[in-house]
Design an enzyme around this catalytic site. Structure first.
Site, mmCIF file in Angstrom:
data_model
loop_
_atom_site.group_PDB
_atom_site.id
_atom_site.type_symbol
_atom_site.label_atom_id
_atom_site.label_comp_id
_atom_site.label_asym_id
_atom_site.label_seq_id
_atom_site.Cartn_x
_atom_site.Cartn_y
_atom_site.Cartn_z
ATOM 1 N N ASP A 106 0.850 -1.197 0.000
ATOM 2 C CA ASP A 106 0.000 0.000 0.000
ATOM 3 C C ASP A 106 0.881 1.240 0.000
ATOM 4 O OD1 ASP A 106 -2.106 -1.751 0.264
ATOM 5 O OD2 ASP A 106 -2.135 -1.601 2.459
HETATM 6 N N1 URA Z 1 -0.993 -6.066 3.926
HETATM 7 C C1 URA Z 1 -1.555 -4.836 3.908
HETATM 8 O O1 URA Z 1 -2.598 -4.608 4.492
HETATM 9 N N2 URA Z 1 -0.910 -3.876 3.236
HETATM 10 C C2 URA Z 1 0.272 -4.048 2.605
HETATM 11 O O2 URA Z 1 0.817 -3.095 2.015
HETATM 12 C C3 URA Z 1 0.831 -5.333 2.631
HETATM 13 C C4 URA Z 1 0.181 -6.345 3.297
#
Ligand code: URA
Length: 236
Positions: A106
């Site tokens: 993310d």
């Molecule tokens: N899980 C998440 O919620 N976000 C990420 O960026 C990676 C794994």
């Protein structure tokens, strides 16, 4: 010895179209082994070739394997929409030769991100069959409880997943958990924590397979070349 023309070599390394590479060579911007080469059809063995373009040194690499210490505020997409893309942290030729993130973090997740232009490597790391573990450090809004840990280890049901998703979990302090996941479902850590009644306020990936972020010593936004075997030892 099999040789390849210099324009083809530069094109394969992401320096532009064949024509653009020819023009750069003819204009005197390219050296090989420290010597200026102005003939674009000069042949070289690409393996391990040391060359420079506009004075910047490069080594020929058939495929690229990159580890990036992703800072917050960057998108993993090659065509980012709301934040700058992680590709802007890497040299321009990497984008041109088709390097892409292996899975996504993310925009607000930090830590270890692998990038490559080797489709087989990307596929192997993303494949659920290979079970390559990914280690995350999650900060939680509410204090970590025994019940939270037990629930994450037993598995939590996310609304679009047929089976409950599990994680190996270790508490690091009152608001910090280390979680090992083998899948890479959309927002998996954040959704698992939310489904278990807590909330993730910060997330960092610290290892993928055998490769740890600490071992690379990368500053925020820093990157390095890696070898696939550092992540995934070859199956016996
Ligand atoms: N899980 C998440 O919620 N976000 C990420 O960026 C990676 C794994």
């Amino acid at each position: 010895m099999k040789t390849t023309s210099l324009d083809k070599i530069l094109q394969s390394q992401g320096f532009g179209t064949r024509r653009e590479c020819r023009e750069m060579i003819q204009a005197g911007f390219v050296c090989v082994g420290g010597e200026l080469v102005s003939r674009y059809d000069a042949g070289f063995d690409p393996e391990g070739l040391e060359f420079s373009v506009h004075g910047e040194p490069w080594t020929y690499r058939e495929k690229l394997y990159i580890a990036l210490n992703k800072p917050s505020g960057y998108e993993c997409s090659r065509k980012p929409s709301h934040h700058p893309g992680v590709m802007s942290l890497l040299p321009d030729p990497f984008l041109l030769r088709g390097v892409q993130a292996v899975g996504r973090l993310d925009h607000d997740t930090t830590g270890l991100l692998l990038l490559s232009d080797d489709g087989a490597f990307i596929h192997a790391l993303s494949s659920p069959k290979r079970h390559v573990p990914k280690l995350y450090v999650a900060t939680t809004a509410e204090p970590v409880t025994e019940a939270l840990i037990a629930q994450l280890q037993r598995g939590v049901k996310l609304h679009d997943e047929p089976a409950p998703l599990k994680a190996e979990v270790r508490q690091l302090d009152k608001h910090t958990l280390e979680m090992v996941l083998e899948q890479g479902k959309y927002h998996q850590v954040k959704r698992m924590l939310a489904a278990a009644g807590n909330h993730c306020t910060a997330l960092r990936r610290t290892a993928i397979g055998d490769l740890t972020l600490d071992s690379l010593g990368l500053a925020d936004g820093g990157w390095s070349y890696i070898e696939p075997a550092q992540v995934m030892p070859k199956p016996a």
